[in-house]
Design a protein around this motif. Sequence first.
Motif, PDB file in Angstrom:
ATOM      1  N   PHE A  73      41.840  46.887  32.194  1.00  0.00           N
ATOM      2  CA  PHE A  73      41.401  46.206  30.971  1.00  0.00           C
ATOM      3  C   PHE A  73      42.369  46.480  29.820  1.00  0.00           C
ATOM      4  O   PHE A  73      42.703  45.561  29.061  1.00  0.00           O
ATOM      5  N   ASP A  74      42.819  47.731  29.697  1.00  0.00           N
ATOM      6  CA  ASP A  74      43.776  48.064  28.643  1.00  0.00           C
ATOM      7  C   ASP A  74      45.027  47.196  28.756  1.00  0.00           C
ATOM      8  O   ASP A  74      45.523  46.654  27.759  1.00  0.00           O
ATOM      9  N   LYS A  75      45.539  47.059  29.983  1.00  0.00           N
ATOM     10  CA  LYS A  75      46.763  46.271  30.203  1.00  0.00           C
ATOM     11  C   LYS A  75      46.503  44.795  29.902  1.00  0.00           C
ATOM     12  O   LYS A  75      47.334  44.113  29.293  1.00  0.00           O
ATOM     13  N   LEU A  76      45.361  44.291  30.323  1.00  0.00           N
ATOM     14  CA  LEU A  76      45.034  42.885  30.091  1.00  0.00           C
ATOM     15  C   LEU A  76      44.874  42.587  28.601  1.00  0.00           C
ATOM     16  O   LEU A  76      45.265  41.514  28.125  1.00  0.00           O
ATOM     17  N   GLN A  77      44.302  43.520  27.864  1.00  0.00           N
ATOM     18  CA  GLN A  77      44.209  43.334  26.407  1.00  0.00           C
ATOM     19  C   GLN A  77      45.590  43.244  25.788  1.00  0.00           C
ATOM     20  O   GLN A  77      45.851  42.388  24.935  1.00  0.00           O
ATOM     21  N   THR A  78      46.499  44.108  26.230  1.00  0.00           N
ATOM     22  CA  THR A  78      47.868  44.086  25.723  1.00  0.00           C
ATOM     23  C   THR A  78      48.539  42.750  26.019  1.00  0.00           C
ATOM     24  O   THR A  78      49.295  42.220  25.199  1.00  0.00           O
ATOM     25  N   GLU A  79      48.243  42.192  27.196  1.00  0.00           N
ATOM     26  CA  GLU A  79      48.849  40.920  27.606  1.00  0.00           C
ATOM     27  C   GLU A  79      48.054  39.703  27.131  1.00  0.00           C
ATOM     28  O   GLU A  79      48.410  38.572  27.445  1.00  0.00           O
ATOM     29  N   GLN A  80      46.990  39.957  26.389  1.00  0.00           N
ATOM     30  CA  GLN A  80      46.123  38.883  25.856  1.00  0.00           C
ATOM     31  C   GLN A  80      45.603  37.984  26.987  1.00  0.00           C
ATOM     32  O   GLN A  80      45.655  36.754  26.912  1.00  0.00           O
ATOM     33  N   LYS A  81      45.065  38.634  28.011  1.00  0.00           N
ATOM     34  CA  LYS A  81      44.555  37.911  29.171  1.00  0.00           C
ATOM     35  C   LYS A  81      43.040  38.029  29.308  1.00  0.00           C
ATOM     36  O   LYS A  81      42.499  37.900  30.403  1.00  0.00           O
TER      37      LYS A  81
ATOM     38  N   ASN B  64      33.349  31.292  21.761  1.00  0.00           N
ATOM     39  CA  ASN B  64      33.365  32.720  22.150  1.00  0.00           C
ATOM     40  C   ASN B  64      32.011  33.223  22.642  1.00  0.00           C
ATOM     41  O   ASN B  64      31.670  34.400  22.463  1.00  0.00           O
ATOM     42  N   GLN B  65      31.269  32.342  23.268  1.00  0.00           N
ATOM     43  CA  GLN B  65      29.952  32.738  23.765  1.00  0.00           C
ATOM     44  C   GLN B  65      30.029  33.512  25.076  1.00  0.00           C
ATOM     45  O   GLN B  65      29.099  34.217  25.449  1.00  0.00           O
ATOM     46  N   HIS B  66      31.152  33.383  25.773  1.00  0.00           N
ATOM     47  CA  HIS B  66      31.344  34.080  27.042  1.00  0.00           C
ATOM     48  C   HIS B  66      32.771  34.627  27.091  1.00  0.00           C
ATOM     49  O   HIS B  66      33.662  34.140  26.393  1.00  0.00           O
ATOM     50  N   ALA B  67      32.956  35.639  27.916  1.00  0.00           N
ATOM     51  CA  ALA B  67      34.294  36.205  28.106  1.00  0.00           C
ATOM     52  C   ALA B  67      34.434  36.630  29.561  1.00  0.00           C
ATOM     53  O   ALA B  67      33.446  36.884  30.254  1.00  0.00           O
ATOM     54  N   CYS B  68      35.666  36.703  30.013  1.00  0.00           N
ATOM     55  CA  CYS B  68      35.897  37.188  31.378  1.00  0.00           C
ATOM     56  C   CYS B  68      37.324  37.706  31.496  1.00  0.00           C
ATOM     57  O   CYS B  68      38.193  37.379  30.681  1.00  0.00           O
ATOM     58  N   PHE B  69      37.553  38.523  32.514  1.00  0.00           N
ATOM     59  CA  PHE B  69      38.914  38.927  32.856  1.00  0.00           C
ATOM     60  C   PHE B  69      39.026  39.100  34.356  1.00  0.00           C
ATOM     61  O   PHE B  69      38.035  39.320  35.060  1.00  0.00           O
ATOM     62  N   ASN B  70      40.242  38.969  34.837  1.00  0.00           N
ATOM     63  CA  ASN B  70      40.546  39.089  36.262  1.00  0.00           C
ATOM     64  C   ASN B  70      40.701  40.563  36.600  1.00  0.00           C
ATOM     65  O   ASN B  70      41.578  41.248  36.054  1.00  0.00           O
ATOM     66  N   THR B  71      39.863  41.073  37.492  1.00  0.00           N
ATOM     67  CA  THR B  71      39.915  42.501  37.820  1.00  0.00           C
ATOM     68  C   THR B  71      41.144  42.866  38.645  1.00  0.00           C
ATOM     69  O   THR B  71      41.488  44.043  38.760  1.00  0.00           O
ATOM     70  N   GLY B  72      41.792  41.863  39.243  1.00  0.00           N
ATOM     71  CA  GLY B  72      42.904  42.157  40.144  1.00  0.00           C
ATOM     72  C   GLY B  72      42.456  42.526  41.545  1.00  0.00           C
ATOM     73  O   GLY B  72      43.275  42.788  42.415  1.00  0.00           O
ATOM     74  N   LEU B  73      41.139  42.522  41.769  1.00  0.00           N
ATOM     75  CA  LEU B  73      40.580  42.830  43.088  1.00  0.00           C
ATOM     76  C   LEU B  73      40.132  41.536  43.759  1.00  0.00           C
ATOM     77  O   LEU B  73      39.893  40.525  43.094  1.00  0.00           O
ATOM     78  N   VAL B  74      40.004  41.582  45.063  1.00  0.00           N
ATOM     79  CA  VAL B  74      39.561  40.417  45.826  1.00  0.00           C
ATOM     80  C   VAL B  74      38.467  40.826  46.805  1.00  0.00           C
ATOM     81  O   VAL B  74      38.310  42.001  47.138  1.00  0.00           O
ATOM     82  N   THR B  75      37.719  39.821  47.270  1.00  0.00           N
ATOM     83  CA  THR B  75      36.685  40.053  48.269  1.00  0.00           C
ATOM     84  C   THR B  75      37.331  40.171  49.648  1.00  0.00           C
ATOM     85  O   THR B  75      38.547  40.031  49.801  1.00  0.00           O
ATOM     86  N   ASN B  76      36.503  40.383  50.655  1.00  0.00           N
ATOM     87  CA  ASN B  76      37.010  40.436  52.042  1.00  0.00           C
ATOM     88  C   ASN B  76      37.634  39.115  52.460  1.00  0.00           C
ATOM     89  O   ASN B  76      38.447  39.077  53.396  1.00  0.00           O
ATOM     90  N   TYR B  77      37.262  38.028  51.777  1.00  0.00           N
ATOM     91  CA  TYR B  77      37.835  36.721  52.080  1.00  0.00           C
ATOM     92  C   TYR B  77      38.935  36.347  51.080  1.00  0.00           C
ATOM     93  O   TYR B  77      39.303  35.173  50.947  1.00  0.00           O
ATOM     94  N   LEU B  78      39.433  37.364  50.365  1.00  0.00           N
ATOM     95  CA  LEU B  78      40.571  37.214  49.452  1.00  0.00           C
ATOM     96  C   LEU B  78      40.273  36.311  48.262  1.00  0.00           C
ATOM     97  O   LEU B  78      41.171  35.690  47.688  1.00  0.00           O
ATOM     98  N   GLU B  79      38.997  36.231  47.881  1.00  0.00           N
ATOM     99  CA  GLU B  79      38.627  35.489  46.681  1.00  0.00           C
ATOM    100  C   GLU B  79      38.676  36.430  45.478  1.00  0.00           C
ATOM    101  O   GLU B  79      38.135  37.543  45.521  1.00  0.00           O
ATOM    102  N   GLU B  80      39.328  35.984  44.413  1.00  0.00           N
ATOM    103  CA  GLU B  80      39.496  36.823  43.234  1.00  0.00           C
ATOM    104  C   GLU B  80      38.149  37.176  42.589  1.00  0.00           C
ATOM    105  O   GLU B  80      37.217  36.372  42.606  1.00  0.00           O
ATOM    106  N   ILE B  81      38.095  38.363  42.006  1.00  0.00           N
ATOM    107  CA  ILE B  81      36.877  38.864  41.379  1.00  0.00           C
ATOM    108  C   ILE B  81      37.106  38.999  39.874  1.00  0.00           C
ATOM    109  O   ILE B  81      38.106  39.582  39.435  1.00  0.00           O
ATOM    110  N   TYR B  82      36.161  38.480  39.096  1.00  0.00           N
ATOM    111  CA  TYR B  82      36.247  38.513  37.640  1.00  0.00           C
ATOM    112  C   TYR B  82      35.087  39.312  37.053  1.00  0.00           C
ATOM    113  O   TYR B  82      33.979  39.330  37.615  1.00  0.00           O
TER     114      TYR B  82
END
Length: 263
Positions: free
Chosen positions: A57-65, A72-90
């Motif tokens: 999260f610290d790195k993503l804030q620095t990169e404005q991601k 601004n009712q919702h927010a999300c970020f990419n955790t960099g992790l994936v499921t067993n089926y390689l689907e990205e997790i947010y």
Amino acid sequence: MNSSSSSRPALLEFAFFPKFPEKIEDLAKLAHKESWDFHNPAKPNYSILKNYLFHTFDKLQTEQKIEFSSKNQHACFNTGLVTNYLEEIYAYFERNKNTNQQEYIFKGFLKKSDIRLTQNFNSLPEIADYFSKPEDLIFNPTFDIVPQIEHIIDDNLDRFPKSWQHNDKLKLHADLTGAIDIAVKKIKTNYTLAVPQYYGGRIQLLIPLVLTHNFTNPELALVIYKASSNTYTARTCLTLEMAYNNARLIVKPYSSWLNPNNI
């Protein structure tokens, strides 16, 4: 969690996490199976995963991601992790209606296909970028390695095995010099032993150090980084736990010497 604390991770300043330990466990179960603790504890604490999430999260804030929806009712970020089926997790958040808490409240770790993401965001954010200079991730065997032995000892003695901490400085200097010489010879014949880590805003490399005679497993990780166009320097060493936490920010280490189950 109602009062602000400068020592609190930025992620917990950004959002209120009800039942935080349970949410971390949810993420561990959703993500592709991985060891998220050291020593295989009977009851998982997910210490590696917590460290990973906070620093990502610290790195993503620095990169404005950090992505925000309309108004601004919702927010999300990419955790960099994936499921067993390689689907990205947010990580997904909604505006917090409790004005005495953080501006957002955590609502869940979601797969990319989750309707809450597709409905609320025009586009989804990318993962943290550690690869702007791919050449920094790989050890260059043509470079010299010039360690600052005295600095390593003076600043990191408490990280050494207890049996080393009471030796006189001259013996420590000689023994550490010998251990580094052997490590450098090994890594120059097998550059994959050098594991990249992210720390202090830069990519560094971790080299396994075997300090005790007749031991085969490393006891410390020497940190090297580029000091010039053809030289690495080393000013510090890390415990293996510290090394793994830093390395895991970039990618799950596959080197046999840096394995959380053996640390």
